[in-house]
Write a protein that holds these residues in place. Structure first.
Motif, PDB file in Angstrom:
ATOM      1  N   SER A   1      -2.761  41.226  24.355  1.00 50.12           N
ATOM      2  CA  SER A   1      -2.626  41.558  23.046  1.00 50.12           C
ATOM      3  C   SER A   1      -3.620  42.114  22.312  1.00 50.12           C
ATOM      4  CB  SER A   1      -1.737  40.589  22.223  1.00 50.12           C
ATOM      5  OG  SER A   1      -2.890  39.655  21.794  1.00 50.12           O
TER       6      SER A   1
ATOM      7  N   ARG B   1       2.748  49.747  26.315  1.00 51.60           N
ATOM      8  CA  ARG B   1       3.435  49.105  25.218  1.00 51.60           C
ATOM      9  C   ARG B   1       4.474  47.934  26.070  1.00 51.60           C
ATOM     10  NH1 ARG B   1       2.274  49.706  19.822  1.00 51.60           N
ATOM     11  NH2 ARG B   1       1.075  51.508  19.364  1.00 51.60           N
ATOM     12  N   THR B   2       4.706  46.767  25.373  1.00 51.98           N
ATOM     13  CA  THR B   2       5.629  45.948  25.770  1.00 51.98           C
ATOM     14  C   THR B   2       6.924  46.344  25.419  1.00 51.98           C
ATOM     15  OG1 THR B   2       5.593  44.318  24.024  1.00 51.98           O
ATOM     16  CG2 THR B   2       3.761  43.973  25.499  1.00 51.98           C
TER      17      THR B   2
ATOM     18  N   ASN C   1       7.205  46.816  22.034  1.00 52.96           N
ATOM     19  CA  ASN C   1       6.373  47.709  21.290  1.00 52.96           C
ATOM     20  C   ASN C   1       5.114  47.278  20.891  1.00 52.96           C
ATOM     21  OD1 ASN C   1       6.053  50.613  21.099  1.00 52.96           O
ATOM     22  ND2 ASN C   1       6.532  50.416  18.866  1.00 52.96           N
ATOM     23  N   TYR C   2       4.675  46.097  21.463  1.00 53.58           N
ATOM     24  CA  TYR C   2       3.209  45.736  21.152  1.00 53.58           C
ATOM     25  C   TYR C   2       2.207  46.434  22.147  1.00 53.58           C
ATOM     26  CZ  TYR C   2       5.370  42.176  17.936  1.00 53.58           C
ATOM     27  OH  TYR C   2       6.009  41.212  17.091  1.00 53.58           O
ATOM     28  N   ARG C   3       0.972  46.314  21.692  1.00 53.14           N
ATOM     29  CA  ARG C   3      -0.036  46.992  22.653  1.00 53.14           C
ATOM     30  C   ARG C   3      -0.185  45.770  23.689  1.00 53.14           C
ATOM     31  NH1 ARG C   3      -1.778  48.982  17.255  1.00 53.14           N
ATOM     32  NH2 ARG C   3      -2.518  51.049  17.813  1.00 53.14           N
TER      33      ARG C   3
END
Length: 134
Positions: free
Chosen positions: A4, A33-34, A37-39
């Protein structure tokens, strides 16, 4: 390995906002992106950010870092360009050291000229402001 932004931040001792800034100016590629929508950063981004961080710690400008990254991306490229950038930076560091040495010498001279006493007779104030301060 997927990191992350917080984990990447801790791993490289780089603030999250700095990581986002490097992405905005193109030093770091936009990460995957996961599903949430996380980096998600990988080993490549970790290595690249570590390179950027170390370059910045050595005082290279962002433009110099960008040039170093561009040159280092072609692993078969001659390293003359990288050498040139590093040598130019070293000359700039040497110029700054010379300026700081001169500044230190002048400041020490001003301090050594002070005999104590009252502010009205202070040689440091006189050296900093040859005209009376209003």
């Amino acid at each position: 390995m997927a990191l992350s932004i917080g984990e990447l931040s801790k791993a490289t001792n780089t603030k999250v906002e700095t990581i986002r800034y490097y992405e905005r100016i193109g030093l770091l590629p936009k990460p995957a992106r996961t599903s949430g929508n996380y980096r998600a950063y990988g080993d490549g981004e970790l290595g690249r950010l570590s390179f950027i961080r170390r370059s910045r710690d050595l005082g290279f400008s962002l433009d110099q870092v960008r040039a170093l990254l561009r040159l280092s991306d072609d692993r078969s490229c001659d390293c003359a360009g990288i050498d040139r950038i590093a040598r130019e930076h070293l000359l700039e560091v040497d110029r700054k050291l010379a300026d700081l040495t001169a500044m230190r010498r002048e400041l020490k001279s001003v301090i050594d000229s002070c005999d104590g006493g009252v502010v009205a007779d202070c040689r440091i104030i006189e050296a900093l402001a040859p005209e009376p301060i209003a």
